[in-house]
Scaffold this motif. Structure first.
Motif, PDB file in Angstrom:
ATOM      1  N   TYR A  91       0.734  -1.190  -0.141  1.00 13.92           N
ATOM      2  CA  TYR A  91       0.135  -0.045  -0.006  1.00 13.92           C
ATOM      3  C   TYR A  91       0.690   1.252   0.026  1.00 13.92           C
ATOM      4  O   TYR A  91       2.081   1.233   0.174  1.00 13.92           O
ATOM      5  CB  TYR A  91      -1.064   0.047   1.488  1.00 13.92           C
ATOM      6  N   ARG A  92       0.374   2.229  -0.657  1.00 13.03           N
ATOM      7  CA  ARG A  92       0.983   3.577  -0.583  1.00 13.03           C
ATOM      8  C   ARG A  92       0.217   4.662   0.275  1.00 13.03           C
ATOM      9  O   ARG A  92      -0.992   4.996  -0.316  1.00 13.03           O
ATOM     10  CB  ARG A  92       1.198   3.894  -2.142  1.00 13.03           C
ATOM     11  N   ARG A  93       0.986   5.365   1.262  1.00  9.99           N
ATOM     12  CA  ARG A  93       0.367   6.390   1.956  1.00  9.99           C
ATOM     13  C   ARG A  93       0.753   7.778   1.437  1.00  9.99           C
ATOM     14  O   ARG A  93       1.896   8.070   1.261  1.00  9.99           O
ATOM     15  CB  ARG A  93       0.701   6.478   3.071  1.00  9.99           C
ATOM     16  N   GLN A  94      -0.113   8.613   1.099  1.00 13.95           N
ATOM     17  CA  GLN A  94       0.097   9.821   0.405  1.00 13.95           C
ATOM     18  C   GLN A  94      -0.203  10.864   1.765  1.00 13.95           C
ATOM     19  O   GLN A  94      -1.072  10.895   2.178  1.00 13.95           O
ATOM     20  CB  GLN A  94      -0.571  10.219  -0.781  1.00 13.95           C
ATOM     21  N   ASN A  95       0.891  11.670   1.933  1.00 12.14           N
ATOM     22  CA  ASN A  95       0.644  12.649   3.021  1.00 12.14           C
ATOM     23  C   ASN A  95       1.160  14.054   2.563  1.00 12.14           C
ATOM     24  O   ASN A  95       2.033  14.247   2.092  1.00 12.14           O
ATOM     25  CB  ASN A  95       1.333  12.254   4.333  1.00 12.14           C
ATOM     26  N   ILE A  96       0.436  15.181   2.703  1.00 16.61           N
ATOM     27  CA  ILE A  96       0.828  16.473   2.851  1.00 16.61           C
ATOM     28  C   ILE A  96       0.666  17.237   3.993  1.00 16.61           C
ATOM     29  O   ILE A  96      -0.422  17.301   4.886  1.00 16.61           O
ATOM     30  CB  ILE A  96      -0.239  17.258   1.733  1.00 16.61           C
ATOM     31  N   ALA A  97       1.607  17.725   4.643  1.00 16.83           N
ATOM     32  CA  ALA A  97       1.591  18.320   5.880  1.00 16.83           C
ATOM     33  C   ALA A  97       2.214  19.798   5.809  1.00 16.83           C
ATOM     34  O   ALA A  97       3.015  20.327   5.082  1.00 16.83           O
ATOM     35  CB  ALA A  97       2.666  17.666   6.885  1.00 16.83           C
ATOM     36  N   PHE A  98       1.386  20.804   6.568  1.00 17.61           N
ATOM     37  CA  PHE A  98       1.742  22.131   6.822  1.00 17.61           C
ATOM     38  C   PHE A  98       2.124  22.479   8.173  1.00 17.61           C
ATOM     39  O   PHE A  98       1.360  22.144   8.939  1.00 17.61           O
ATOM     40  CB  PHE A  98       0.463  23.018   6.094  1.00 17.61           C
ATOM     41  N   ASN A  99       3.098  22.954   8.422  1.00 11.08           N
ATOM     42  CA  ASN A  99       3.418  23.241   9.742  1.00 11.08           C
ATOM     43  C   ASN A  99       4.023  24.766   9.860  1.00 11.08           C
ATOM     44  O   ASN A  99       4.834  25.430   8.937  1.00 11.08           O
ATOM     45  CB  ASN A  99       4.715  22.517  10.056  1.00 11.08           C
ATOM     46  N   PHE A 100       3.506  25.441  10.940  1.00 12.99           N
ATOM     47  CA  PHE A 100       3.684  26.741  11.063  1.00 12.99           C
ATOM     48  C   PHE A 100       3.907  27.049  12.459  1.00 12.99           C
ATOM     49  O   PHE A 100       3.270  26.638  13.475  1.00 12.99           O
ATOM     50  CB  PHE A 100       2.519  27.725  10.492  1.00 12.99           C
ATOM     51  N   ASN A 101       5.060  27.811  12.806  1.00 16.59           N
ATOM     52  CA  ASN A 101       5.473  28.057  14.217  1.00 16.59           C
ATOM     53  C   ASN A 101       5.951  29.407  14.327  1.00 16.59           C
ATOM     54  O   ASN A 101       6.855  29.974  13.418  1.00 16.59           O
ATOM     55  CB  ASN A 101       6.552  27.025  14.888  1.00 16.59           C
ATOM     56  N   HIS A 102       5.518  30.190  15.436  1.00 19.86           N
ATOM     57  CA  HIS A 102       5.995  31.553  15.791  1.00 19.86           C
ATOM     58  C   HIS A 102       6.366  31.548  17.174  1.00 19.86           C
ATOM     59  O   HIS A 102       5.469  31.132  18.225  1.00 19.86           O
ATOM     60  CB  HIS A 102       4.850  32.383  15.516  1.00 19.86           C
ATOM     61  N   ASN A 103       7.551  32.138  17.683  1.00 22.42           N
ATOM     62  CA  ASN A 103       7.864  32.252  18.877  1.00 22.42           C
ATOM     63  C   ASN A 103       8.506  33.708  19.182  1.00 22.42           C
ATOM     64  O   ASN A 103       9.292  34.063  18.275  1.00 22.42           O
ATOM     65  CB  ASN A 103       8.977  31.306  19.522  1.00 22.42           C
ATOM     66  N   THR A 104       8.116  34.172  20.219  1.00 18.25           N
ATOM     67  CA  THR A 104       8.668  35.490  20.461  1.00 18.25           C
ATOM     68  C   THR A 104       9.249  35.379  22.199  1.00 18.25           C
ATOM     69  O   THR A 104       8.467  35.162  22.954  1.00 18.25           O
ATOM     70  CB  THR A 104       7.697  36.856  20.504  1.00 18.25           C
ATOM     71  N   GLN A 105      10.730  35.755  22.203  1.00 23.64           N
ATOM     72  CA  GLN A 105      11.063  35.649  23.596  1.00 23.64           C
ATOM     73  C   GLN A 105      11.489  37.129  24.021  1.00 23.64           C
ATOM     74  O   GLN A 105      12.140  38.052  23.389  1.00 23.64           O
ATOM     75  CB  GLN A 105      12.396  34.935  23.663  1.00 23.64           C
ATOM     76  N   HIS A 106      10.855  37.409  25.299  1.00 21.41           N
ATOM     77  CA  HIS A 106      11.109  38.816  25.819  1.00 21.41           C
ATOM     78  C   HIS A 106      11.581  38.595  27.201  1.00 21.41           C
ATOM     79  O   HIS A 106      11.032  37.515  27.724  1.00 21.41           O
ATOM     80  CB  HIS A 106       9.547  39.584  25.726  1.00 21.41           C
ATOM     81  N   SER A 107      12.209  39.657  27.719  1.00 22.51           N
ATOM     82  CA  SER A 107      12.561  39.445  28.960  1.00 22.51           C
ATOM     83  C   SER A 107      11.396  39.372  30.181  1.00 22.51           C
ATOM     84  O   SER A 107      11.619  38.749  31.277  1.00 22.51           O
ATOM     85  CB  SER A 107      13.454  40.650  29.654  1.00 22.51           C
ATOM     86  N   ARG A 108      10.153  39.830  29.817  1.00 21.43           N
ATOM     87  CA  ARG A 108       9.190  39.383  30.879  1.00 21.43           C
ATOM     88  C   ARG A 108       7.911  38.776  30.236  1.00 21.43           C
ATOM     89  O   ARG A 108       7.305  38.033  31.072  1.00 21.43           O
ATOM     90  CB  ARG A 108       8.693  41.059  31.110  1.00 21.43           C
ATOM     91  N   ASN A 109       7.825  38.743  29.035  1.00 26.32           N
ATOM     92  CA  ASN A 109       6.772  38.037  28.289  1.00 26.32           C
ATOM     93  C   ASN A 109       6.966  36.871  27.158  1.00 26.32           C
ATOM     94  O   ASN A 109       7.610  37.784  26.146  1.00 26.32           O
ATOM     95  CB  ASN A 109       5.536  38.846  28.043  1.00 26.32           C
ATOM     96  N   ASP A 110       6.967  35.922  27.254  1.00 26.99           N
ATOM     97  CA  ASP A 110       7.387  35.150  26.228  1.00 26.99           C
ATOM     98  C   ASP A 110       6.050  34.660  25.559  1.00 26.99           C
ATOM     99  O   ASP A 110       4.875  34.252  26.049  1.00 26.99           O
ATOM    100  CB  ASP A 110       8.104  33.643  26.617  1.00 26.99           C
ATOM    101  N   PHE A 111       5.771  34.373  24.359  1.00 25.22           N
ATOM    102  CA  PHE A 111       4.699  34.068  23.632  1.00 25.22           C
ATOM    103  C   PHE A 111       4.879  33.402  22.311  1.00 25.22           C
ATOM    104  O   PHE A 111       5.944  33.497  21.491  1.00 25.22           O
ATOM    105  CB  PHE A 111       3.797  35.207  23.014  1.00 25.22           C
TER     106      PHE A 111
END
Length: 231
Positions: A46-66
């Protein structure tokens, strides 16, 4: 100081499986009088076809990380191998694998986030994630072809608070939901589980720490009574 990172990845994979000898020509097992596994030399990989989309966003701050992320995956399996077991006149289960041209199809979407706040000796952290998946799977039930549609969701949320080295508080909420429905026999199954937990600890002195935790579980399933547990 603020540091921001953003990643975007799109991936496409089409792996091809290799069949095992156990699938094609399994060894006969005469020790089990109630079950017999037959081989199928006409099986195709059998053959498995997969399409994946990944998005990551990181903001590092001295007081607030998001930070937050999103993952979307669409997959399809051609010539999927499924079990087409049936029972003969004597009641013996005969196992037999076959290919199904229109195999498993599905979509999954997952998201997550984390956020922290720091002010003087206080720190508050929020984390959460969720995953949704929808799929359609073919199967055979005693020789009758069947299609099952399923939905699944897992979600989690955590709140964590600290005050210096003195106080720690944590609260968690998680949930799992599953729903499956058969297109042929109209069999309908639902299951849900909710879990809530809370923990706290206090450092009274350098050598003395006092803590406690509470957990609560609530589960429900089709055609059954709810089950509640706490400790």
């Amino acid at each position: 100081m603020e540091i921001t990172r953003t990643n975007l990845i799109c991936d496409t994979t089409i792996p091809l499986t290799i069949l095992s000898a156990e699938q094609l020509t399994p060894l006969a097992d005469s020790s089990d009088a109630y079950s017999l596994q037959q081989g199928n030399v006409n099986l195709k990989p059998y053959r498995r076809q997969n399409i994946a989309f990944n998005f990551n966003h990181n903001t590092q701050h001295s007081r607030n990380d998001f930070g937050y992320g999103l993952n979307i995956s669409v997959y399809k399996t051609d010539d999927n191998i499924i079990d087409s077991s049936y029972y003969d006149n004597s009641g013996k289960r005969i196992g037999y694998l076959v290919n199904v041209g229109d195999g498993v199809k599905g979509v999954s979407v997952a998201g997550s986030f984390q956020k922290s706040f720091k002010f003087q000796k206080n720190q508050l952290q929020l984390r959460g994630n969720t995953n949704f998946s929808v799929s359609k799977s073919p199967s055979y039930v005693n020789g009758v072809f069947n299609l099952s549609n399923s939905f699944n969701n897992n979600s989690y949320l955590n709140v964590y608070y600290t005050y210096g080295d003195i106080l720690n508080l944590s609260a968690n909420q998680s949930g799992n939901f599953y729903h499956s429905k058969s297109e042929v026999n109209k069999y309908n199954f639902k299951n849900a589980t909710l879990t809530t937990s809370f923990s706290a600890s206090v450092n009274c002195t350098k050598r003395l720490n006092v803590g406690s935790n509470v957990n609560y579980n609530h589960s429900t399933s089709s055609n059954s009574s709810a089950i509640c547990e706490h400790h």
